[in-house]
Design a protein around this motif. Structure first.
Motif, mmCIF file in Angstrom:
data_model
loop_
_atom_site.group_PDB
_atom_site.id
_atom_site.type_symbol
_atom_site.label_atom_id
_atom_site.label_comp_id
_atom_site.label_asym_id
_atom_site.label_seq_id
_atom_site.Cartn_x
_atom_site.Cartn_y
_atom_site.Cartn_z
ATOM 1 N N PRO A 80 -66.594 -4.713 50.192
ATOM 2 C CA PRO A 80 -66.869 -4.210 48.832
ATOM 3 C C PRO A 80 -66.784 -5.310 47.781
ATOM 4 O O PRO A 80 -67.623 -5.388 46.881
ATOM 5 C CB PRO A 80 -65.771 -3.173 48.608
ATOM 6 N N HIS A 81 -65.782 -6.192 47.918
ATOM 7 C CA HIS A 81 -65.659 -7.292 46.969
ATOM 8 C C HIS A 81 -66.860 -8.222 47.053
ATOM 9 O O HIS A 81 -67.378 -8.684 46.057
ATOM 10 C CB HIS A 81 -64.391 -8.113 47.264
ATOM 11 N N ALA A 82 -67.247 -8.503 48.271
ATOM 12 C CA ALA A 82 -68.333 -9.458 48.474
ATOM 13 C C ALA A 82 -69.620 -8.957 47.843
ATOM 14 O O ALA A 82 -70.440 -9.738 47.371
ATOM 15 C CB ALA A 82 -68.541 -9.690 49.961
ATOM 16 N N ASN A 83 -69.763 -7.634 47.830
ATOM 17 C CA ASN A 83 -71.013 -7.082 47.325
ATOM 18 C C ASN A 83 -71.012 -6.928 45.809
ATOM 19 O O ASN A 83 -72.021 -6.594 45.217
ATOM 20 C CB ASN A 83 -71.275 -5.726 47.986
ATOM 21 N N THR A 84 -69.854 -7.123 45.217
ATOM 22 C CA THR A 84 -69.780 -6.994 43.770
ATOM 23 C C THR A 84 -69.983 -8.359 43.143
ATOM 24 O O THR A 84 -69.080 -9.170 43.060
ATOM 25 C CB THR A 84 -68.391 -6.450 43.348
ATOM 26 N N HIS A 118 -74.278 -10.769 59.110
ATOM 27 C CA HIS A 118 -75.224 -10.019 58.285
ATOM 28 C C HIS A 118 -74.629 -9.631 56.933
ATOM 29 O O HIS A 118 -75.216 -8.857 56.200
ATOM 30 C CB HIS A 118 -75.672 -8.753 59.020
ATOM 31 N N THR A 119 -73.454 -10.134 56.653
ATOM 32 C CA THR A 119 -72.810 -9.841 55.372
ATOM 33 C C THR A 119 -72.840 -11.095 54.502
ATOM 34 O O THR A 119 -73.064 -12.194 55.006
ATOM 35 C CB THR A 119 -71.331 -9.427 55.560
ATOM 36 N N PRO A 120 -72.587 -10.913 53.217
ATOM 37 C CA PRO A 120 -72.539 -12.104 52.350
ATOM 38 C C PRO A 120 -71.205 -12.837 52.444
ATOM 39 O O PRO A 120 -71.013 -13.841 51.756
ATOM 40 C CB PRO A 120 -72.738 -11.535 50.939
#
Length: 483
Positions: A80-84, A118-120
DNA sequence: AAAAAAC
């Protein structure tokens, strides 16, 4: 803190799937990329608990899948943090994994990278013996997950290359080993740099009083998970002992390798000098071998491991740097050139073979003076190891070898497959191994991290990883005694 | 008694 930790019975439904954990699609995609469908017992137990944010004390050896049991939830919880993109803490270190050896750090980092591909989320590994600069560059650019050996991490902290003030998850992998190696002061220094409020995961192969003490001081109301102690040694490993003259040990090791035509064999020596000498002896005998130990440069260690993994060499002679943590898939055989001084290490060493349900052989040579060590080992594993018989072995001197010896084992193993007939004895020269492969060593972690260029481990065509027989689960401690 | 790990 000091209350008795809750203990969970690690057992139950073998039909659990990774898909049941509610992991992000990116993570599930990485898992299916690698052909993973079913979690191992420790994964099935630990993942949901870690996802809840609980502290965990995991008793598990390498090969039980413990790396994924903490990596996957870490990625999930940090996602969640990475996507913010608004988050000011983006690319701050939020998860820290500490390991005792450099090779283990590399290996954990490879896994994390694969699961997060596949994640940031960004991750990196830092350890000693290598130039600080490339590590510094990556750290300064920012990563969410750091895998590290303690000394070098502190070095980076001192040089202000990394800030640990945002770490919300801490993993201590092979904690017992870290204690053995005297890392406690380093661990304490590192933990003092972390926020008080964080999640702690500790994994250890043993539950010594020291480990319990460490757990009670660093973990907060932990749940304890235990997977079958390998003290009861994995039944898929066939163990054989050969009693020989001390001076003949290296000849016997050579003999065993030849007689069985072993390809991927890990040989343990108690000393660094012994490991180097044995490797040199085997090489001179025409067997492709290398040594790995703490007196080698890190480049040499990486090169040796690399050569072993990709088949450039057949024999890796190691000290106990390789006794734990090293996960080389499908190792058919481990040989103890020396019996370990520590009975516990015997279990760790032979645990390098017969992994994940595959069968493996663990052969040990010993001499008169080792009877006591042997007694300790058999006491620990609560079994008498089969005494093998060397027939056709020609005792020799000064590295001279006799006729090709024929090896026959005592004991009652009927499954001994007929050895391929050898028509000619390879003479003094090197054996024919086909065209030598000269792959350049180019480990991914030496390169600056580029999200678009995440190196992918070439996935095995048909990963046998999923649905493999799993280690049997054991009954538990029934609660740890208070300190 | 030996191995590992920061420079």
């Amino acid at each position: 803190m000091s209350e008795t930790p809750t203990t969970i019975e690690a057992g139950g439904a073998p039909t659990v799937r990774f898909a049941d954990f509610g992991l992000a699609p990116e993570i599930q995609r990485a898992l299916s990329d690698q052909g993973y469908v079913h979690p191992t017992p420790i994964q099935a137990q630990a993942i949901p608990i870690v996802l809840q944010g609980r502290d965990v004390m995991g008793a598990a050896q390498t090969g039980t899948g413990k790396t994924a049991s903490f990596s996957l939830p870490i990625i999930q919880l940090l996602l969640p943090h990475a996507n913010t993109s608004m988050s000011p803490a983006r690319h701050a270190v939020r998860a820290l994994v500490l390991t005792p050896t450099r090779e283990l750090a590399i290996q954990v980092a490879e896994n994390v990278k694969a699961y997060a591909q596949h994640t940031p989320l960004r991750s990196t590994v830092v350890f000693g013996g290598m130039d600080m600069k490339p590590q510094t560059e990556i750290l300064r650019r920012g990563v969410e997950i750091v895998i590290a050996t303690p000394g070098r991490l502190l070095d980076h902290v001192e040089q202000k290359n990394i800030s640990l003030g945002q770490v919300q998850m801490l993993v201590m992998d092979e904690a017992d080993r870290m204690l053995d190696m005297g890392f406690l002061p380093d661990l304490q220094r590192i933990i003092n740099l972390l926020p008080k409020k964080r999640q702690n995961l500790m994994f250890s192969a043993t539950f010594s009083p020291e480990i319990k003490k460490l757990a009670s001081s660093f973990l907060n109301d932990p749940l304890t998970i235990e997977v079958a102690r390998s003290n009861a040694t994995n039944t898929s490993i066939t163990q054989v002992l050969y009693k020989v003259d001390e001076e003949q040990k290296r000849n016997v090791v050579e003999h065993l390798i030849r007689a069985r035509d072993l390809k991927q064999v890990l040989v343990f020596s108690n000393t660094k000098i012994g490991a180097s000498r044995l490797a040199r002896y085997l090489e001179q005998a025409g067997i492709k071998a290398s040594a790995i130990h703490g007196d080698k440069t890190q480049q040499e260690r990486i090169a040796a491991l690399d050569a072993f993994k990709n088949g450039d060499i057949d024999v890796l002679v190691a000290t106990d740097v390789a006794a734990r943590g090293l996960d080389i898939t499908d190792l058919p055989c481990v040989i103890n050139y020396d019996l370990p001084y520590n009975a516990e290490d015997y279990v760790h060493r032979i645990g390098r073979t017969g992994r994940a349900g595959a069968t493996g052989d663990a052969l040990s040579v010993y001499s008169d003076k080792d009877e006591r060590l042997l007694a300790d080992i058999e006491k620990l594993i609560k079994q008498t190891i089969t005494r093998g018989e060397l027939t056709g072995f020609m005792p020799s001197r000064g590295g001279e070898r006799g006729e090709r010896p024929v090896e026959r084992r005592g004991g009652r193993r009927e499954t001994d497959s007929p050895r391929p007939e050898r028509t000619e004895r390879p003479d003094r020269g090197p054996r024919n191994y086909g065209a030598p492969r000269r792959d350049k060593i180019d480990p991914w972690f030496l390169k600056p991290y580029e999200p678009s260029a995440v190196p992918r481990k070439e996935a095995p065509a048909a990963p046998a990883a999923s649905g493999k027989p799993k280690p049997k689960l054991a009954a538990l401690l029934g609660g740890l005694p208070k300190q």
